[in-house]
Write an enzyme that holds these catalytic residues in place. Structure first.
Site, mmCIF file in Angstrom:
data_model
loop_
_atom_site.group_PDB
_atom_site.id
_atom_site.type_symbol
_atom_site.label_atom_id
_atom_site.label_comp_id
_atom_site.label_asym_id
_atom_site.label_seq_id
_atom_site.Cartn_x
_atom_site.Cartn_y
_atom_site.Cartn_z
ATOM 1 N N TRP A 1 2.374 11.006 10.476
ATOM 2 C CA TRP A 1 3.213 10.254 11.412
ATOM 3 C C TRP A 1 3.033 8.744 11.251
ATOM 4 O O TRP A 1 3.530 7.968 12.056
ATOM 5 C CB TRP A 1 2.891 10.660 12.845
ATOM 6 C CG TRP A 1 3.340 12.055 13.174
ATOM 7 C CD1 TRP A 1 4.607 12.444 13.541
ATOM 8 C CD2 TRP A 1 2.543 13.236 13.174
ATOM 9 N NE1 TRP A 1 4.635 13.799 13.762
ATOM 10 C CE2 TRP A 1 3.389 14.321 13.543
ATOM 11 C CE3 TRP A 1 1.209 13.511 12.892
ATOM 12 C CZ2 TRP A 1 2.932 15.632 13.645
ATOM 13 C CZ3 TRP A 1 0.751 14.814 12.980
ATOM 14 C CH2 TRP A 1 1.608 15.858 13.357
ATOM 15 N N GLY A 2 2.295 8.333 10.236
ATOM 16 C CA GLY A 2 2.201 6.915 9.921
ATOM 17 C C GLY A 2 1.101 6.158 10.617
ATOM 18 O O GLY A 2 1.139 4.927 10.671
ATOM 19 N N CYS B 1 1.658 10.667 4.370
ATOM 20 C CA CYS B 1 1.390 9.679 5.429
ATOM 21 C C CYS B 1 1.407 10.234 6.837
ATOM 22 O O CYS B 1 1.064 9.526 7.786
ATOM 23 C CB CYS B 1 2.411 8.549 5.333
ATOM 24 S SG CYS B 1 4.129 9.090 5.575
ATOM 25 N N CYS C 1 -12.552 26.689 12.369
ATOM 26 C CA CYS C 1 -12.763 25.541 11.481
ATOM 27 C C CYS C 1 -13.890 24.645 11.995
ATOM 28 O O CYS C 1 -14.695 24.132 11.208
ATOM 29 C CB CYS C 1 -11.477 24.750 11.325
ATOM 30 S SG CYS C 1 -10.214 25.583 10.333
ATOM 31 N N VAL D 1 0.851 -1.197 0.000
ATOM 32 C CA VAL D 1 0.000 0.000 0.000
ATOM 33 C C VAL D 1 0.883 1.243 0.000
ATOM 34 O O VAL D 1 1.827 1.350 0.787
ATOM 35 C CB VAL D 1 -0.920 0.013 1.239
ATOM 36 C CG1 VAL D 1 -1.824 1.241 1.205
ATOM 37 C CG2 VAL D 1 -1.745 -1.265 1.313
ATOM 38 N N GLU E 1 10.322 16.125 10.262
ATOM 39 C CA GLU E 1 9.947 15.841 11.650
ATOM 40 C C GLU E 1 8.984 14.664 11.713
ATOM 41 O O GLU E 1 9.118 13.769 12.554
ATOM 42 C CB GLU E 1 9.314 17.081 12.285
ATOM 43 C CG GLU E 1 10.286 18.186 12.617
ATOM 44 C CD GLU E 1 10.891 18.027 14.000
ATOM 45 O OE1 GLU E 1 10.276 17.351 14.839
ATOM 46 O OE2 GLU E 1 11.977 18.575 14.219
ATOM 47 N N ILE F 1 6.448 15.199 3.262
ATOM 48 C CA ILE F 1 7.375 16.308 3.008
ATOM 49 C C ILE F 1 7.820 16.936 4.322
ATOM 50 O O ILE F 1 8.433 17.998 4.321
ATOM 51 C CB ILE F 1 6.733 17.374 2.103
ATOM 52 C CG1 ILE F 1 5.409 17.865 2.701
ATOM 53 C CG2 ILE F 1 6.531 16.835 0.700
ATOM 54 C CD1 ILE F 1 4.804 19.034 1.971
#
Length: 386
Positions: free
Chosen positions: A180-181, A178, A357, A173, A203, A200
Site C-alpha cells: 500500500w506504499g 510496494c 506463524c 527509489v 486493490e 500485482i
C-alpha cells in the site's frame, strides 16, 4: 454383528488407539498434552483429527482446525512448543510427496501465475487490512528494538531501511512489491526522495494512491517486476521475495541489477527458512499465499553471485513474533465488523495463519533477513546501521 464385521471394527479401533498413543508420545516431548488443562494443550473436539494429521500433514491438520475439530486456547504457544521440539519434522505423510515434487519441479511463480496471490490474498479488502495493520498499512515485520507499539515498530523498520539505503534528497527509489506504499510515503516525506512502486494487486495500488497526501512524489505501477527496465539510485524490496520462487531467484536479481545504477544500493527484506530440503507449507500455499516459497540463506547469495556484493545481512526474525501477535490482537478486536462478510471458517483460518506463524518465528524455525547489496562494493566499506 457378525464375526468379520466385529474383527474389522476391532482393527480400526486398534489403529486409532495406536495413532493416539503415537501422537500423545510425540506431544509429550513438546510438553503438550491431549485434552490437557494448560493453555497450549490440544483439545480434540471430533474423531479423526490425529488420523488426518498423520495422513495429510499440516494441510489436513489446518483444515481440521478450520472445521472446529480441534482447538488450543493459546494456539501460538501450541505451535511454538511443537516446532521448538521439531515434531513437525517427524511426520512426513506420503500424500505430501506430490506437493513437494510439484514445488521443486514446476515454476509456480511464473509471470502468468504471479498475479494469483494478489487476487486471492491482498485483494481481500483494504478495510480488512486497515483494521489489522498499523496506521501506515505496513504488512511486513516491524522492528521492535526500541518500540513499544505496532505503529512505533513499523515506523522504526521503515526508518531503518532508509538509513541502510543511505537515502538523500532527490534520489529515485524503486520499491519492488510496494504494497500500500507505506515505505514510499515514509521515504518521500522524511528523506526527500522520489519513489516508484511495483505491485500485482489492483486493490493495493488504488488504495495506496488514495493514501498519498500533500502531492508526495510517489508513483504506483501495476506491473510484474520482470517488466521493469528503468534505472534507479536505490532499490528496495520488502516482503515480496517470498513470492518469487527458487526458479526465478536469479532472474529477480538480474532485474534488480539491470534497474540499479552502478553506485546504487539494493535492500532485500525477506522471510527465510533454515533447511533447503523442505517444501513450502501446503496449508499456507492453499489458503494464504498461493505459490509462495521461502528461501534459505544460500539461495539468496547464490542468486546474487556475480551481480552484487553482499554488504550487510541482518536477522531480526524474532521481531516477527511480536508483529504477528499485534496483528492478531487487532484482528480479534475488529472481527465483529467483518463477521457478516467472512464466515466462521475464515475466522478460524486467519487465526491459524497468524498464530501458527507467530509460533514458528518464536521457535526460530523461520527467519527475517535484510540484505544490503551493491554492484561493485562500497568504496571504503559499508557502514552498518541498526
Amino acid at each position: 454383528m457378525n464375526l468379520p464385521t466385529l474383527e474389522k471394527t476391532r482393527v480400526v479401533f486398534d489403529e486409532r488407539l495406536s495413532s493416539h498413543r503415537f501422537f500423545a508420545h510425540l506431544f509429550k516431548q513438546a510438553e503438550i498434552e491431549i485434552n490437557g488443562e494448560r493453555p497450549w494443550d490440544i483439545q480434540l473436539k471430533a474423531p479423526g483429527v490425529i488420523d488426518t494429521a498423520l495422513s495429510r500433514g499440516n494441510l489436513g491438520f489446518g483444515e481440521s482446525y478450520m472445521n472446529g475439530d480441534w482447538d488450543a486456547e493459546s494456539l501460538d504457544q501450541f505451535f511454538y512448543r511443537l516446532m521448538r521440539a521439531q515434531l513437525h519434522q517427524r511426520i512426513k505423510p506420503m500424500q505430501l510427496t506430490y506437493h513437494a515434487l510439484r514445488a521443486r519441479l514446476l515454476n509456480r511463480q511464473s509471470a502468468k501465475r504471479a498475479w494469483e496471490v494478489g487476487e486471492k490474498h491482498y485483494d481481500l479488502g483494504n478495510d480488512f487490512y486497515a483494521a489489522m495493520l498499523d496506521q501506515r498499512m505496513t504488512y511486513t515485520c516491524g522492528y521492535w528494538k526500541n518500540a513499544n507499539t505496532l505503529d512505533e515498530a513499523q515506523e522504526a523498520k521503515l526508518d531503518l531501511i532508509c538509513r541502510k539505503l543511505q537515502l538523500e534528497p532527490g534520489m529515485r527509489v524503486l520499491d519492488i512489491g510496494c504494497g500500500w506504499g507505506s515505505f514510499m510515503a515514509y521515504a518521500a516525506e522524511h528523506y526527500g526522495v522520489e519513489c516508484v512502486g511495483l505491485t500485482i494487486s489492483r486493490e493495493q495500488a488504488e488504495y495506496g494512491k488514495s493514501l498519498m497526501q500533500n502531492g508526495l512524489p510517489v508513483e504506483f505501477r501495476l506491473k510484474d517486476y520482470r517488466d521493469e527496465t528503468e534505472q534507479f539510485d536505490r532499490i528496495v524490496s520488502i516482503g515480496m521475495f517470498e513470492h518469487v520462487g527458487h526458479k526465478n531467484y536469479r532472474e529477480f536479481m538480474d532485474v534488480a541489477h539491470r534497474c540499479l545504477k552502478d553506485d546504487g544500493l539494493f535492500l532485500l527484506h525477506t522471510i527465510g527458512k533454515n533447511l533447503r530440503a523442505t517444501a513450502c507449507d501446503p496449508w499456507i500455499d492453499k489458503y494464504i499465499f498461493p505459490n509462495g516459497e521461502l528461501p534459505v540463506l544460500g539461495q539468496v547469495t547464490d542468486a546474487a553471485e556475480g551481480l552484487f556484493v553482499v554488504e550487510d545481512v541482518h536477522n531480526f526474525g524474532a521481531d516477527y513474533d511480536k508483529t504477528l501477535m499485534a496483528w492478531h490482537a487487532n484482528f480479534e478486536a475488529n472481527w465483529p465488523a467483518f463477521r457478516d462478510r467472512f464466515d466462521y471458517t475464515f475466522y478460524r483460518m486467519w487465526r491459524y495463519y497468524l498464530l501458527s506463524c507467530a509460533g514458528a518465528f518464536r521457535a526460530r524455525e523461520i527467519q527475517l533477513w535484510q540484505f544490503v547489496f551493491s554492484k561493485k562494493g562500497v568504496a571504503g566499506g559499508y557502514e552498518r546501521v541498526s
